[in-house]
Design a protein around this motif. Structure first.
Motif, PDB file in Angstrom:
ATOM      1  N   LEU A  41      46.022  -7.177  13.933  1.00  0.00           N
ATOM      2  CA  LEU A  41      44.681  -7.327  13.387  1.00  0.00           C
ATOM      3  C   LEU A  41      44.435  -8.726  12.826  1.00  0.00           C
ATOM      4  CD1 LEU A  41      44.370  -3.905  11.503  1.00  0.00           C
ATOM      5  CD2 LEU A  41      43.283  -4.539  13.666  1.00  0.00           C
ATOM      6  N   THR A  42      45.510  -9.453  12.481  1.00  0.00           N
ATOM      7  CA  THR A  42      45.352 -10.791  11.907  1.00  0.00           C
ATOM      8  C   THR A  42      45.746 -11.888  12.883  1.00  0.00           C
ATOM      9  OG1 THR A  42      47.572 -10.709  10.930  1.00  0.00           O
ATOM     10  CG2 THR A  42      45.740  -9.941   9.575  1.00  0.00           C
ATOM     11  N   SER A  83      47.843 -12.106  19.695  1.00  0.00           N
ATOM     12  CA  SER A  83      47.911 -10.649  19.549  1.00  0.00           C
ATOM     13  C   SER A  83      48.634  -9.986  20.721  1.00  0.00           C
ATOM     14  CB  SER A  83      46.502 -10.065  19.409  1.00  0.00           C
ATOM     15  OG  SER A  83      45.741 -10.282  20.581  1.00  0.00           O
ATOM     16  N   GLN A 107      51.660  -5.424   8.605  1.00  0.00           N
ATOM     17  CA  GLN A 107      51.358  -6.244   7.449  1.00  0.00           C
ATOM     18  C   GLN A 107      50.712  -5.399   6.362  1.00  0.00           C
ATOM     19  OE1 GLN A 107      49.140  -9.119   9.639  1.00  0.00           O
ATOM     20  NE2 GLN A 107      50.894 -10.473   9.911  1.00  0.00           N
ATOM     21  N   ASP A 119      48.323  -4.293   3.474  1.00  0.00           N
ATOM     22  CA  ASP A 119      46.907  -4.506   3.191  1.00  0.00           C
ATOM     23  C   ASP A 119      46.760  -5.709   2.248  1.00  0.00           C
ATOM     24  OD1 ASP A 119      44.290  -4.488   2.236  1.00  0.00           O
ATOM     25  OD2 ASP A 119      44.210  -2.324   1.980  1.00  0.00           O
ATOM     26  N   PRO A 120      46.049  -6.775   2.690  1.00  0.00           N
ATOM     27  CA  PRO A 120      45.975  -7.991   1.869  1.00  0.00           C
ATOM     28  C   PRO A 120      45.294  -7.797   0.525  1.00  0.00           C
ATOM     29  CG  PRO A 120      44.451  -8.096   3.723  1.00  0.00           C
ATOM     30  CD  PRO A 120      45.323  -6.904   3.951  1.00  0.00           C
ATOM     31  N   SER A 143      45.673 -17.699   2.775  1.00  0.00           N
ATOM     32  CA  SER A 143      45.840 -16.737   3.882  1.00  0.00           C
ATOM     33  C   SER A 143      47.223 -16.093   3.917  1.00  0.00           C
ATOM     34  CB  SER A 143      45.542 -17.413   5.226  1.00  0.00           C
ATOM     35  OG  SER A 143      44.299 -18.053   5.231  1.00  0.00           O
ATOM     36  N   LEU A 202      50.235 -13.411   3.871  1.00  0.00           N
ATOM     37  CA  LEU A 202      50.424 -12.062   4.377  1.00  0.00           C
ATOM     38  C   LEU A 202      51.853 -11.609   4.106  1.00  0.00           C
ATOM     39  CD1 LEU A 202      48.789 -12.625   7.885  1.00  0.00           C
ATOM     40  CD2 LEU A 202      47.756 -11.306   6.012  1.00  0.00           C
ATOM     41  N   SER A 227      54.680  -9.246   5.577  1.00  0.00           N
ATOM     42  CA  SER A 227      54.944  -8.688   6.900  1.00  0.00           C
ATOM     43  C   SER A 227      56.217  -7.847   6.907  1.00  0.00           C
ATOM     44  CB  SER A 227      55.063  -9.833   7.918  1.00  0.00           C
ATOM     45  OG  SER A 227      55.479  -9.371   9.167  1.00  0.00           O
ATOM     46  N   ASP A 233      49.876 -21.385  15.738  1.00  0.00           N
ATOM     47  CA  ASP A 233      48.907 -20.849  14.783  1.00  0.00           C
ATOM     48  C   ASP A 233      47.530 -21.470  15.000  1.00  0.00           C
ATOM     49  OD1 ASP A 233      50.860 -19.295  13.624  1.00  0.00           O
ATOM     50  OD2 ASP A 233      51.338 -20.765  12.069  1.00  0.00           O
ATOM     51  N   SER A 276      41.563 -20.912   9.212  1.00  0.00           N
ATOM     52  CA  SER A 276      41.161 -19.560   8.870  1.00  0.00           C
ATOM     53  C   SER A 276      39.898 -19.698   8.024  1.00  0.00           C
ATOM     54  CB  SER A 276      42.249 -18.819   8.088  1.00  0.00           C
ATOM     55  OG  SER A 276      42.246 -19.213   6.723  1.00  0.00           O
TER      56      SER A 276
END
Length: 222
Positions: free
Chosen positions: A33-34, A40, A47, A49-50, A83, A85, A87, A100, A104
């Motif tokens: 999703l990120t 992807s 990951q 939930d941020p 940004s 995350l 993981s 990358d 973002s």
């Protein structure tokens, strides 16, 4: 110097983070999703939930450590850490070769970082590989609490986890200086000047070096 590794978090904090990451019913989400459209296709992990309390607790602590660490500050010339995350990679999970995205919604991605959170003997595989200098690759599988920082422009991958679970925190840094080559020159100049200061003390000549370093940042910053 294209990348740097460095101890970032103390052992007692890592132990607390490890215990909290093993709690049941945490809000883990599909890592794809990120990821961007191409990334992807080669990404398989989960990951946190941020917006969860645990994610915010971990990422805020790591952001603070990165922005306050003298060596990281000298290497990155950090303007913003963003940004982040948390993981989790289980057996069979990995992240194929990719680069990358340059931005973002939170900022420019000049440097990427991975903070290793798992004990090295708690999982097998899962090395981070970074390609630099043509076909040269360097693998990283660091002790918990250690960070590796590298230019976001480099191809990299996470090899599949063979057994166990790999926890990391990843994120990005927007630097005051866009160019990786310029940052490397400035880092070497700063390191050399600080080494001379520690060995011989202050001098008029060293003041000129620090003046040139400061004004070079002023000229190269964006």
């Amino acid at each position: 110097m294209e990348f740097i590794t460095h101890p970032l978090l103390p052992f007692d904090e890592i132990q607390d983070i490890q215990q909290r990451l093993l709690a049941p019913n945490l809000p883990w989400r599909d890592g794809r999703l990120t990821a961007g459209d191409q990334a992807s296709l080669v990404k398989k992990n989960h990951q946190l939930d941020p917006n969860s309390d645990l994610t915010l607790s971990i990422t805020n602590r790591i952001s603070t450590a990165l922005t306050n660490d003298p060596l990281i500050k000298s290497f990155t010339l950090v303007r913003k850490v963003h940004s982040l995350l948390v993981s989790r990679s289980d057996s069979g999970d990995g992240y194929g070769w990719h680069v990358d995205n340059p931005f973002s919604r939170y900022g420019r991605r000049d440097l990427s970082f991975t903070v290793f959170l798992s004990d090295e003997d708690s999982y097998q595989g899962g090395s981070l590989s970074i390609q630099s200098g043509g076909d040269k690759t360097t693998e990283f599988r660091l002790s918990p609490g250690h960070v590796v920082v590298y230019p976001s422009s480099l191809l990299h991958c996470v090899h599949p986890v063979i057994a166990g679970t790999r926890f990391v925190c990843v994120g990005w840094i927007e630097s005051y200086v866009k160019s990786a080559e310029d940052r490397s020159l400035l880092f070497n100049l700063d390191a050399g000047a600080r080494g001379l200061l520690a060995r011989h003390g202050r001098s008029d000549e060293l003041d000129l070096i620090f003046q040139s370093y400061t004004n070079a940042i002023r000229r190269l910053s964006s």
